[in-house]
Design an enzyme around this catalytic site. Structure first.
Site, short mmCIF file in Angstrom:
data_model
loop_
_atom_site.label_atom_id
_atom_site.label_comp_id
_atom_site.label_asym_id
_atom_site.label_seq_id
_atom_site.Cartn_x
_atom_site.Cartn_y
_atom_site.Cartn_z
N ALA A 131 0.84 -1.20 0.00
CA ALA A 131 0.00 0.00 0.00
C ALA A 131 0.88 1.25 0.00
O ALA A 131 0.64 2.19 -0.76
CB ALA A 131 -0.93 0.00 1.21
N TYR A 132 1.89 1.27 0.84
CA TYR A 132 2.82 2.40 0.89
C TYR A 132 3.53 2.56 -0.44
O TYR A 132 3.61 3.68 -0.99
CB TYR A 132 3.83 2.18 2.02
#
Length: 225
Positions: A131-132
């Site tokens: 996600a990051y």
């Protein structure tokens, strides 16, 4: 000429180091953060609050988008919808909100500097941090697009892509993940916030005059392209 800078996430970590470095150059700095210690206590995911805060600042010449979250430390298939959405809301949509709020004034005055904090993860992709990594790739694409849109306006938009830096945010990263990421750095150490702030200060200055839509690595040699 006196300039005013708005630094999101400016109370700690890279944002704080950047704010201190810009003040050393004689720039008036306002911090925007969820922390009550900020000049403007605002959640960057709240579009209305961001717009009101920017309006209250007066002319903003320099925007530093440092606010961010690491997000979930887990395999992609274990990430919840909420975890994914929250990571993008802060890391990408927050930057969109700030840029949308300050760009019209910068264009009207014919001068501005925007520096977005991406990450080497946005180029390489880090396992357990999908996600990051995906959100920081989006920051890179946003920067390139906005840089082209504003290229002839006097407003320059660039991004930085740090490797692991010694900040409070990384304290939330699982120790084994942090150790693996630090091990990818050829210099054999993680970076310090003050080192990153020096690069940001140049990108925010008049000395930076022929660069926009670019991504500057500061990775101790980790970057491969």
């Amino acid at each position: 000429m006196s300039r005013t800078a708005l630094v999101t996430g400016g109370v700690s970590g890279l944002g704080r180091a950047t704010a201190e470095r810009l003040r050393a150059d004689g720039i008036t700095v306002l911090t925007l953060d969820r922390s009550p210690d900020a000049d403007l206590t605002v959640d960057v995911t709240d579009a209305g609050a961001v717009a009101s805060a920017v309006e209250s600042c007066g002319p903003v010449d320099i925007l530093i988008n440092s606010a961010g979250v690491i997000g979930p430390n887990k395999p992609l298939w274990e990430i919840s919808d909420t975890e994914w959405a929250t990571t993008f809301a802060v890391n990408v949509t927050g930057i969109f909100h700030l840029c949308r709020a300050v760009v019209p004034g910068m264009r009207e005055r014919g001068w501005g500097r925007i520096v977005n904090f991406a990450s080497i993860a946005g180029k390489d992709g880090n396992p357990q941090l999908s996600a990051y990594s995906a959100s920081k790739a989006a920051v890179i694409a946003l920067t390139k697009s906005l840089g082209k849109e504003l290229a002839s306006s006097g407003v320059l938009v660039n991004a930085i892509a740090p490797a692991v830096i010694n900040t409070p945010m990384n304290a939330a990263t699982a120790p084994e993940v942090l150790a693996r990421l630090a091990g990818l750095i050829p210099m054999g150490r993680i970076g310090e916030p003050e080192e990153v702030a020096e690069l940001v200060a140049w990108l925010a200055s008049e000395k930076c005059s022929f660069s926009t839509g670019a991504v500057y690595d500061i990775s101790g040699g980790r970057a491969t392209y």
